[in-house]
Scaffold this motif. Structure first.
Motif, PDB file in Angstrom:
ATOM      1  N   LYS A 178       0.838  -1.206   0.000  1.00 44.90           N
ATOM      2  CA  LYS A 178       0.000   0.000   0.000  1.00 44.90           C
ATOM      3  C   LYS A 178       0.871   1.253   0.000  1.00 44.90           C
ATOM      4  N   ASP A 179       1.948   1.228   0.780  1.00 43.98           N
ATOM      5  CA  ASP A 179       2.851   2.381   0.807  1.00 43.98           C
ATOM      6  C   ASP A 179       3.474   2.635  -0.564  1.00 43.98           C
ATOM      7  N   ASN A 214       0.716   3.979  -2.964  1.00 45.21           N
ATOM      8  CA  ASN A 214       0.433   5.376  -2.618  1.00 45.21           C
ATOM      9  C   ASN A 214       1.555   6.300  -3.085  1.00 45.21           C
ATOM     10  N   SER A 229       1.214   9.182  -5.904  1.00 41.09           N
ATOM     11  CA  SER A 229       1.597  10.545  -5.520  1.00 41.09           C
ATOM     12  C   SER A 229       2.588  11.134  -6.514  1.00 41.09           C
ATOM     13  N   SER A 278       4.004  11.342   0.512  1.00 47.01           N
ATOM     14  CA  SER A 278       3.135  10.393  -0.140  1.00 47.01           C
ATOM     15  C   SER A 278       1.692  10.620   0.311  1.00 47.01           C
ATOM     16  N   ASN A 321      -2.238   9.566   0.766  1.00 46.71           N
ATOM     17  CA  ASN A 321      -2.829   8.293   1.189  1.00 46.71           C
ATOM     18  C   ASN A 321      -4.068   7.984   0.343  1.00 46.71           C
ATOM     19  N   PHE A 322      -3.871   7.281  -0.766  1.00 45.37           N
ATOM     20  CA  PHE A 322      -4.965   6.876  -1.625  1.00 45.37           C
ATOM     21  C   PHE A 322      -5.576   5.551  -1.159  1.00 45.37           C
ATOM     22  N   ILE A 323      -4.709   4.612  -0.778  1.00 47.72           N
ATOM     23  CA  ILE A 323      -5.134   3.292  -0.306  1.00 47.72           C
ATOM     24  C   ILE A 323      -4.732   3.200   1.161  1.00 47.72           C
ATOM     25  N   SER A 324      -5.717   3.007   2.029  1.00 46.32           N
ATOM     26  CA  SER A 324      -5.372   2.945   3.460  1.00 46.32           C
ATOM     27  C   SER A 324      -5.521   1.560   4.031  1.00 46.32           C
TER      28      SER A 324
END
Length: 111
Positions: free
Chosen positions: A48-49, A52, A56, A106, A108-111
């Motif tokens: 996820k990081d 994201n 970004s 970055s 946060n689109f996907i958490s």
């Protein structure tokens, strides 16, 4: 779940495909994350990081396009390029040592 630091390191380094092929820096990590997030320990969070961070970078690059006309965008592209090249390498080293990645700036689109 299994511990597989090598796959996590490979996922971080796969972001560099953009510099080699012109694309793939978002697609390949996404595929690895989507297929391995349930089976590899820490893959879900680190994947996820990575996603994201790549999204970004894409957004920041799109913002820099109109700014090129006032020359600020050129500096923005240089900074984005450096971050997109250095941070995956640094975070791959962190992942190989069992640490968590850090992608500054970055969104946060996907958490």
């Amino acid at each position: 779940m299994r511990q597989d630091n090598q796959l996590i390191v490979l996922t971080h380094l796969s972001q560099l495909l953009t510099f080699i092929t012109g694309f793939g820096g978002l697609i390949v990590p996404f595929i690895i994350w989507a297929t391995q997030k349930e089976t590899v320990y820490k893959m879900d969070r680190q994947g996820k990081d990575i996603i994201n961070f790549q999204l970004s970078i894409l957004i920041y690059s799109l913002i820099c396009i109109p700014l090129v006309f006032i020359l600020v965008g050129i500096l923005g592209f240089v900074i984005i390029g450096l971050l997109a090249f250095v941070l995956p390498i640094v975070n791959a080293i962190r992942a190989s040592n069992g640490e968590s990645p850090k992608y500054p700036l970055s969104l946060n689109f996907i958490s």
